[in-house]
Write a protein that holds these residues in place. Structure first.
Motif, PDB file in Angstrom:
ATOM      1  N   ASP A 237       0.875  -1.169   0.000  1.00 40.20           N
ATOM      2  CA  ASP A 237       0.000   0.000   0.000  1.00 40.20           C
ATOM      3  C   ASP A 237       0.909   1.216   0.000  1.00 40.20           C
ATOM      4  N   CYS A 238       0.603   2.183  -0.863  1.00 49.83           N
ATOM      5  CA  CYS A 238       1.455   3.364  -0.899  1.00 49.83           C
ATOM      6  C   CYS A 238       0.629   4.612  -1.146  1.00 49.83           C
ATOM      7  N   ASP A 239       1.264   5.746  -1.002  1.00 48.75           N
ATOM      8  CA  ASP A 239       0.660   7.034  -1.314  1.00 48.75           C
ATOM      9  C   ASP A 239       0.278   7.008  -2.788  1.00 48.75           C
ATOM     10  N   ALA A 240      -1.007   7.173  -3.088  1.00 40.73           N
ATOM     11  CA  ALA A 240      -1.502   7.050  -4.461  1.00 40.73           C
ATOM     12  C   ALA A 240      -0.795   7.997  -5.423  1.00 40.73           C
ATOM     13  N   ALA A 241      -0.354   9.136  -4.941  1.00 38.82           N
ATOM     14  CA  ALA A 241       0.327  10.104  -5.803  1.00 38.82           C
ATOM     15  C   ALA A 241       1.745   9.659  -6.156  1.00 38.82           C
ATOM     16  N   ARG A 242       2.257   8.639  -5.453  1.00 39.66           N
ATOM     17  CA  ARG A 242       3.635   8.200  -5.664  1.00 39.66           C
ATOM     18  C   ARG A 242       3.732   6.779  -6.203  1.00 39.66           C
TER      19      ARG A 242
ATOM     20  N   PRO B 255       3.935   5.376  -9.239  1.00 39.25           N
ATOM     21  CA  PRO B 255       5.002   5.097 -10.213  1.00 39.25           C
ATOM     22  C   PRO B 255       6.407   5.187  -9.607  1.00 39.25           C
ATOM     23  N   GLU B 256       6.620   6.155  -8.731  1.00 40.01           N
ATOM     24  CA  GLU B 256       7.939   6.311  -8.100  1.00 40.01           C
ATOM     25  C   GLU B 256       8.235   5.158  -7.141  1.00 40.01           C
ATOM     26  N   VAL B 257       7.222   4.750  -6.370  1.00 35.95           N
ATOM     27  CA  VAL B 257       7.400   3.623  -5.448  1.00 35.95           C
ATOM     28  C   VAL B 257       7.677   2.350  -6.237  1.00 35.95           C
ATOM     29  N   ALA B 258       6.942   2.145  -7.325  1.00 38.36           N
ATOM     30  CA  ALA B 258       7.142   0.952  -8.156  1.00 38.36           C
ATOM     31  C   ALA B 258       8.551   0.923  -8.730  1.00 38.36           C
ATOM     32  N   ALA B 259       9.013   2.038  -9.258  1.00 42.67           N
ATOM     33  CA  ALA B 259      10.351   2.096  -9.856  1.00 42.67           C
ATOM     34  C   ALA B 259      11.436   1.882  -8.803  1.00 42.67           C
ATOM     35  N   ALA B 260      11.294   2.522  -7.650  1.00 42.40           N
ATOM     36  CA  ALA B 260      12.299   2.377  -6.589  1.00 42.40           C
ATOM     37  C   ALA B 260      12.320   0.944  -6.059  1.00 42.40           C
ATOM     38  N   THR B 261      11.156   0.339  -5.937  1.00 45.84           N
ATOM     39  CA  THR B 261      11.069  -1.035  -5.454  1.00 45.84           C
ATOM     40  C   THR B 261      11.699  -1.993  -6.464  1.00 45.84           C
TER      41      THR B 261
ATOM     42  N   VAL C 221      -4.778  -3.332  -2.812  1.00 44.39           N
ATOM     43  CA  VAL C 221      -3.408  -2.848  -2.670  1.00 44.39           C
ATOM     44  C   VAL C 221      -3.007  -2.128  -3.952  1.00 44.39           C
ATOM     45  N   ASP C 222      -1.937  -1.371  -3.871  1.00 44.21           N
ATOM     46  CA  ASP C 222      -1.489  -0.587  -5.025  1.00 44.21           C
ATOM     47  C   ASP C 222      -0.485  -1.325  -5.889  1.00 44.21           C
ATOM     48  N   LEU C 223       0.427  -2.060  -5.237  1.00 45.87           N
ATOM     49  CA  LEU C 223       1.497  -2.746  -5.950  1.00 45.87           C
ATOM     50  C   LEU C 223       1.668  -4.154  -5.404  1.00 45.87           C
ATOM     51  N   ILE C 224       2.139  -5.048  -6.253  1.00 44.25           N
ATOM     52  CA  ILE C 224       2.557  -6.375  -5.809  1.00 44.25           C
ATOM     53  C   ILE C 224       3.974  -6.583  -6.315  1.00 44.25           C
TER      54      ILE C 224
ATOM     55  N   LEU D 279       3.304   2.839   2.576  1.00 43.25           N
ATOM     56  CA  LEU D 279       2.551   2.983   3.820  1.00 43.25           C
ATOM     57  C   LEU D 279       2.490   1.689   4.622  1.00 43.25           C
ATOM     58  N   ARG D 280       2.400   0.558   3.897  1.00 41.86           N
ATOM     59  CA  ARG D 280       2.266  -0.740   4.573  1.00 41.86           C
ATOM     60  C   ARG D 280       2.620  -1.838   3.595  1.00 41.86           C
TER      61      ARG D 280
END
Length: 93
Positions: A9-14, A16-22, A38-41, A67-68
């Motif tokens: 779960d992440c900040d919806a505004a981020r 793409p950035e969370v996905a790329a960093a992950t 959830v936002d990403l797997i 976030l989680r």
């Protein structure tokens, strides 16, 4: 090889950035943006159990915007694709 499925779960505004960093974290093999609760797997593949904590708790969960996380450890893979590749090893047409 150990495989973990990490729901993020992440900040919806981020997203793409969370996905790329992950995806850039060593041990993370794939990251998917998904629909649902959830936002990403992310799929994490490591050779040693201790590396799961290094990758997930120490890196993925600390990416800015996360976030989680919720992690599932895979016991066994049942993939037709993987089975077909295993049978094709060493065979040439």
């Amino acid at each position: 090889m150990l495989t973990a499925i990490v729901l993020i779960d992440c900040d919806a505004a981020r997203i793409p950035e969370v996905a790329a960093a992950t995806a850039d974290i060593e041990g993370v093999s794939e990251v998917y943006s998904v629909t649902g609760e959830v936002d990403l797997i992310a799929l994490v593949r490591v050779r040693e159990h201790d590396r799961l904590a290094d990758v997930i708790a120490d890196k993925v969960s600390k990416v800015e915007g996360v976030l989680r996380t919720q992690t599932y450890i895979a016991f066994r893979a049942y993939s037709r694709h993987d089975l077909e590749e295993a049978f094709d090893l060493g065979l040439e047409d």
